[in-house]
Design a protein around this motif. Structure first.
Motif, PDB file in Angstrom:
ATOM      1  N   VAL A  76       0.837  -1.204   0.000  1.00 45.65           N
ATOM      2  CA  VAL A  76       0.000   0.000   0.000  1.00 45.65           C
ATOM      3  C   VAL A  76       0.870   1.251   0.000  1.00 45.65           C
ATOM      4  CG1 VAL A  76      -1.664   1.321   1.347  1.00 45.65           C
ATOM      5  CG2 VAL A  76      -1.948  -1.156   1.100  1.00 45.65           C
ATOM      6  N   GLU A  77       1.964   1.223   0.749  1.00 43.48           N
ATOM      7  CA  GLU A  77       2.870   2.366   0.799  1.00 43.48           C
ATOM      8  C   GLU A  77       3.496   2.640  -0.568  1.00 43.48           C
ATOM      9  OE1 GLU A  77       1.976   0.870   4.647  1.00 43.48           O
ATOM     10  OE2 GLU A  77       2.923  -0.192   2.945  1.00 43.48           O
ATOM     11  N   GLU A  78       3.871   1.586  -1.277  1.00 46.77           N
ATOM     12  CA  GLU A  78       4.431   1.758  -2.622  1.00 46.77           C
ATOM     13  C   GLU A  78       3.378   2.297  -3.578  1.00 46.77           C
ATOM     14  OE1 GLU A  78       7.812  -1.772  -2.188  1.00 46.77           O
ATOM     15  OE2 GLU A  78       5.795  -2.246  -2.923  1.00 46.77           O
ATOM     16  N   CYS A  79       2.140   1.817  -3.436  1.00 44.48           N
ATOM     17  CA  CYS A  79       1.040   2.337  -4.255  1.00 44.48           C
ATOM     18  C   CYS A  79       0.868   3.831  -4.035  1.00 44.48           C
ATOM     19  CB  CYS A  79      -0.268   1.621  -3.917  1.00 44.48           C
ATOM     20  SG  CYS A  79      -0.374  -0.091  -4.471  1.00 44.48           S
ATOM     21  N   GLN A  80       0.880   4.252  -2.780  1.00 48.15           N
ATOM     22  CA  GLN A  80       0.679   5.668  -2.457  1.00 48.15           C
ATOM     23  C   GLN A  80       1.807   6.534  -3.005  1.00 48.15           C
ATOM     24  OE1 GLN A  80       0.236   5.369   1.801  1.00 48.15           O
ATOM     25  NE2 GLN A  80      -1.970   4.959   1.677  1.00 48.15           N
ATOM     26  N   LEU A  82       3.564   5.915  -5.682  1.00 48.00           N
ATOM     27  CA  LEU A  82       3.389   5.979  -7.133  1.00 48.00           C
ATOM     28  C   LEU A  82       2.233   6.906  -7.501  1.00 48.00           C
ATOM     29  CD1 LEU A  82       3.988   2.204  -7.776  1.00 48.00           C
ATOM     30  CD2 LEU A  82       5.409   4.054  -8.689  1.00 48.00           C
ATOM     31  N   ILE A  83       1.177   6.916  -6.711  1.00 49.37           N
ATOM     32  CA  ILE A  83       0.060   7.832  -6.949  1.00 49.37           C
ATOM     33  C   ILE A  83       0.524   9.275  -6.865  1.00 49.37           C
ATOM     34  CG2 ILE A  83      -2.078   8.723  -5.916  1.00 49.37           C
ATOM     35  CD1 ILE A  83      -2.827   5.786  -5.314  1.00 49.37           C
ATOM     36  N   ARG A  84       1.364   9.583  -5.882  1.00 50.53           N
ATOM     37  CA  ARG A  84       1.874  10.948  -5.752  1.00 50.53           C
ATOM     38  C   ARG A  84       2.696  11.338  -6.977  1.00 50.53           C
ATOM     39  NH1 ARG A  84       2.402   9.233  -0.267  1.00 50.53           N
ATOM     40  NH2 ARG A  84       4.596   8.655  -0.568  1.00 50.53           N
ATOM     41  N   LEU A  85       3.480  10.418  -7.490  1.00 45.50           N
ATOM     42  CA  LEU A  85       4.273  10.705  -8.687  1.00 45.50           C
ATOM     43  C   LEU A  85       3.372  10.953  -9.901  1.00 45.50           C
ATOM     44  CD1 LEU A  85       7.106   8.040  -8.270  1.00 45.50           C
ATOM     45  CD2 LEU A  85       7.332  10.525  -8.002  1.00 45.50           C
ATOM     46  N   ILE A  86       2.325  10.148 -10.031  1.00 47.10           N
ATOM     47  CA  ILE A  86       1.388  10.325 -11.151  1.00 47.10           C
ATOM     48  C   ILE A  86       0.699  11.677 -11.056  1.00 47.10           C
ATOM     49  CG2 ILE A  86      -0.764   9.471 -12.179  1.00 47.10           C
ATOM     50  CD1 ILE A  86       0.162   6.621 -11.319  1.00 47.10           C
ATOM     51  N   ASP A  87       0.228  12.029  -9.868  1.00 47.75           N
ATOM     52  CA  ASP A  87      -0.473  13.307  -9.701  1.00 47.75           C
ATOM     53  C   ASP A  87       0.423  14.499 -10.033  1.00 47.75           C
ATOM     54  OD1 ASP A  87      -3.060  12.585  -9.104  1.00 47.75           O
ATOM     55  OD2 ASP A  87      -2.710  12.433  -6.951  1.00 47.75           O
ATOM     56  N   ALA A  88       1.715  14.350  -9.825  1.00 44.48           N
ATOM     57  CA  ALA A  88       2.640  15.453 -10.080  1.00 44.48           C
ATOM     58  C   ALA A  88       2.907  15.665 -11.567  1.00 44.48           C
ATOM     59  CB  ALA A  88       3.957  15.200  -9.353  1.00 44.48           C
ATOM     60  N   ASP A 117      12.565   5.794  -5.682  1.00 44.47           N
ATOM     61  CA  ASP A 117      12.642   4.430  -5.149  1.00 44.47           C
ATOM     62  C   ASP A 117      11.446   3.593  -5.562  1.00 44.47           C
ATOM     63  OD1 ASP A 117      15.024   5.038  -3.970  1.00 44.47           O
ATOM     64  OD2 ASP A 117      14.201   5.320  -1.953  1.00 44.47           O
ATOM     65  N   ALA A 118      10.237   4.171  -5.507  1.00 45.11           N
ATOM     66  CA  ALA A 118       9.027   3.400  -5.829  1.00 45.11           C
ATOM     67  C   ALA A 118       9.050   2.905  -7.269  1.00 45.11           C
ATOM     68  CB  ALA A 118       7.781   4.249  -5.579  1.00 45.11           C
ATOM     69  N   VAL A 119       9.594   3.705  -8.176  1.00 46.15           N
ATOM     70  CA  VAL A 119       9.685   3.308  -9.585  1.00 46.15           C
ATOM     71  C   VAL A 119      10.687   2.171  -9.742  1.00 46.15           C
ATOM     72  CG1 VAL A 119      10.304   4.067 -11.909  1.00 46.15           C
ATOM     73  CG2 VAL A 119       8.994   5.582 -10.402  1.00 46.15           C
ATOM     74  N   THR A 120      11.821   2.296  -9.115  1.00 42.29           N
ATOM     75  CA  THR A 120      12.852   1.252  -9.199  1.00 42.29           C
ATOM     76  C   THR A 120      12.339  -0.072  -8.652  1.00 42.29           C
ATOM     77  OG1 THR A 120      14.608   2.904  -8.979  1.00 42.29           O
ATOM     78  CG2 THR A 120      15.184   0.609  -8.491  1.00 42.29           C
TER      79      THR A 120
END
Length: 250
Positions: A76-80, A82-88, A117-120
């Motif tokens: 869930v933490e990794e999902c969150q 990635l969501i922040r990166l998408i929103d940006a 880190d989440a992308v990697t």
């Protein structure tokens, strides 16, 4: 119609058929080189063997398409993250077509490149679950769907009869496998539907869906038709990676 739930059940349910939109297939050109198709078929056998031994991977009974779900693929933490990166970074989604229709894909999109880190983490895990070398994978694409937004029925493989195909040949050729991770769960709607395969998959944060865009002989498979059904309440985030038959070099 079967629906995949996180419980692992596939109850019969035809109610989802009412909102399906037919995708025109009349222009679909499935002509392909014999040797290229054989190479894709051989490669698919190795991917299939790899996925079969991956923890949590389940093959979904589907008519005419090879389809898998991996539960709890990322946290869930990794999902969150990635969501922040998408929103940006998100912008209106483009459509690769000779004659794009504005209403065909109404999501917002961005590409996530190695660095955060989440992308990697997710890149490495996707390469691990499929066993496909990283050089064959496109950049991760993040998508955000708000209420009413959708991606109408489409194929991920390239129609070799359209003019855009000539641009795809030198940068990796055909898209063979798709890997899509749900990053959250909208309040209502937003299922991924494979209409000709008879499967509807409900979004579940952290779950991964993998499918083969080729048939058993390594040719583009019309049975891989799928759609992102409209979000009815809330918002939906997904992360998609496509793999090519040759190294992706864009």
């Amino acid at each position: 119609m079967s629906e995949f739930l996180d419980t692992g059940a596939w109850p019969t349910d035809d109610s989802h058929n009412t909102s399906l939109i037919s995708a025109p297939l009349s222009a679909l050109d499935l002509r392909d080189g014999h040797m290229e198709a054989l190479a894709r078929s051989d490669s698919a056998a190795r991917v299939r063997e790899r996925i079969a031994h991956y923890p949590g991977a389940v093959r979904i009974p589907a008519n005419g398409v090879e389809l898998y779900v991996v539960r709890n693929f990322i946290t869930v933490e990794e999902c969150q993250a990635l969501i922040r990166l998408i929103d940006a970074e998100r912008v209106p989604s483009p459509v690769v077509s000779d004659d794009p229709v504005p209403s065909y894909r109404t999501s917002e999109t961005c590409y996530l490149y190695p660095g955060p880190d989440a992308v990697t983490v997710v890149e490495n895990m996707l390469d691990d679950v499929t066993g496909i070398e990283p050089i064959f994978g496109e950049a991760l694409q993040g998508q955000r769907y708000a209420v009413g937004q959708e991606f109408k029925p489409h194929h991920d493989f390239f129609d070799t009869g359209q003019h855009y195909w000539r641009n795809q040949v030198p940068i990796g050729g055909q898209r063979t496998w798709s890997a899509m991770t749900f990053l959250n769960e909208p309040a209502l709607g937003g299922r991924t539907n494979f209409p000709t395969a008879g499967v509807v998959i409900a979004p579940k944060a952290g779950n991964l869906v993998i499918w083969n865009n080729m048939d058993a002989l390594g040719r583009p498979n019309p049975g891989s038709l799928h759609q992102g059904m409209p979000v009815e309440q809330g918002v939906k985030y997904v992360l998609t990676k496509w793999y090519r038959e040759r190294p992706w070099c864009q």
